[in-house]
Design an enzyme around this catalytic site. Structure first.
Site, PDB file in Angstrom:
ATOM      1  N   ASP A   1      -3.385  -4.071  -1.860  1.00  0.00           N
ATOM      2  CA  ASP A   1      -3.262  -3.533  -3.203  1.00  0.00           C
ATOM      3  C   ASP A   1      -4.456  -2.649  -3.554  1.00  0.00           C
ATOM      4  OD1 ASP A   1      -2.732  -3.112  -5.883  1.00  0.00           O
ATOM      5  OD2 ASP A   1      -3.307  -5.124  -6.512  1.00  0.00           O
TER       6      ASP A   1
ATOM      7  N   ASP B   1      -1.811   3.785  -6.570  1.00  0.00           N
ATOM      8  CA  ASP B   1      -1.734   2.323  -6.615  1.00  0.00           C
ATOM      9  C   ASP B   1      -0.610   1.794  -5.738  1.00  0.00           C
ATOM     10  OD1 ASP B   1      -1.814  -0.349  -7.231  1.00  0.00           O
ATOM     11  OD2 ASP B   1      -1.181  -0.121  -9.313  1.00  0.00           O
TER      12      ASP B   1
END
Length: 391
Positions: free
Chosen positions: A94, A281
């Site tokens: 992430d 992201d």
């Protein structure tokens, strides 16, 4: 250093079933806590994530259950070995967070939940108890927390001795019902690590400071459907695409990979977005932009409409979709047509993979965008490099 290419699980798919649009959108709302704009189907209000039921009257809403936000395998996972001799866990990589936390033997109820691999520091000869605690909280009140150890962490052929590993002692319901991963490995900047009283070094920070990788980069190619993708550390794979890699300076003041995105293109016509920025992201599925861009995009697709029940724009599956490009720095990158149609909305319609960012003042370029490019995250020089993929 040899390249590292662990296989990734496709985002937002559950063993070939159709992707969960509601879960993907609600997860983004929870992650960034945005309020609705004209077209945001979900928002965070009063510390809960809600679905906007009426496009005209956004005060009418009902709560989205916390456990549903994580359902549907909303992430890519990568095998990571922790400890000696080591146990392999599937972790969600992430770029929007900075904690490495795992399902662990410290969580007393762990054995009740199938589908997870558990890290037990007592079974590792290199594990050491460290000071500090950690606590990750989300907008709907869900959370994970626990204590900290150090141990050897191995990602592919990259071994990191003495890496801080955050062990879950408590997990709220949304994490307990997410069978897609055994924890998370954060790739954002160390400043937003949640260990208290002092943040700990992230895996990439340790790779760089301990001279484990050179150059000081990690890269990502996200697969589409069953197509394999990979992350690499200390290696740039120029075989991914025939297009050049163009670099842009990063603003990491908020801990994110934030870059300028001051233009976009629709059907070959470039449009200016003065002062606009975006976050790259991998932990967000959709591509989220301002309402004016969303309206103009779907206004150019015959039959597209905002669907009150679905909470976002849908369009006829057989509709002609114009080319759509978004800038990172001074370069425009085309979003693959396959990804603009995010999934089946029923009745011959598709969910749009590009939706509203609500009241945020920056975009979120999630997996819908990232699958169209190869990305080099240069943490050592505070730059990102992108190249348009050929596929």
């Amino acid at each position: 250093m040899d390249k590292l290419q662990p296989l990734l699980r496709p985002a937002c798919y559950d063993d070939g079933k159709r992707p969960s649009f509601a879960a993907a959108y609600a997860r983004a709302a929870r992650r960034y806590g945005f309020e609705p704009g004209r077209n945001a189907g979900f928002a965070k209000r009063n510390n809960v994530v809600v679905k906007v039921k009426s496009h005209a009257d956004k005060d009418t809403a009902h709560e989205v259950p916390a456990e549903s936000i994580q359902n549907g395998a909303l992430e890519y996972v990568v095998p990571v070995k922790i400890g000696t001799p080591g146990v392999t866990l599937n972790l969600d990589f992430d770029t929007g967070s900075s904690d490495l936390w795992v399902w662990s033997s410290e969580f007393a109820k762990a054995s009740r939940y199938s589908g997870h691999t558990i890290y037990n520091p007592a079974k590792s000869s290199t594990a050491k108890k460290a000071s500090g605690t950690w606590n990750i909280s989300y907008g709907d009140g869900s959370s994970a927390s626990g204590n900290v150890y150090t141990d050897t962490v191995t990602v592919g052929d990259v071994k990191i001795p003495g890496q801080s590993v955050e062990l879950a002692e408590k997990l709220s319901s949304s994490f307990l019902q997410d069978g897609g991963n055994d924890g998370l490995l954060g790739l954002a900047w160390p400043s937003i690590n949640t260990v208290s009283p002092k943040p700990v070094a992230t895996p990439v920070e340790n790779m760089i400071s301990k001279s484990i990788i050179d150059p000081p980069v990690f890269t990502v190619k996200l697969g589409r459907g069953t197509e394999p993708g990979f992350y690499s550390f200390g290696y740039i794979d120029t075989s991914v695409t025939s297009n050049p890699i163009t670099y842009t300076d990063v603003d990491n003041s908020q801990g994110f990979w934030q870059v300028p995105s001051t233009s976009w293109s629709l059907g070959g016509e470039t449009k200016t977005r003065e002062g606009n920025t975006t976050i790259l992201d991998t932990g967000t599925t959709l591509l989220l932009v301002s309402d004016d861009v969303v309206d103009e995009l779907y206004g150019a697709i015959p039959g597209a409409k905002y669907d009150n029940e679905q909470g976002g724009y849908t369009f006829p599956t057989d509709a002609a979709v114009p080319d759509v490009e978004f800038a990172v720095g001074d370069t425009l990158y085309k979003v693959n047509m396959k990804d603009i149609a995010f999934g089946d909305a029923g009745d011959g319609r598709s969910f749009g993979g590009i939706q509203s960012r609500g009241d945020l003042d920056f975009d979120i370029f999630g997996d819908i965008f990232l699958k169209s490019v190869y990305v080099v995250f240069n943490q050592g020089e505070k730059k990102v490099g992108l190249a348009q993929r050929d596929d």
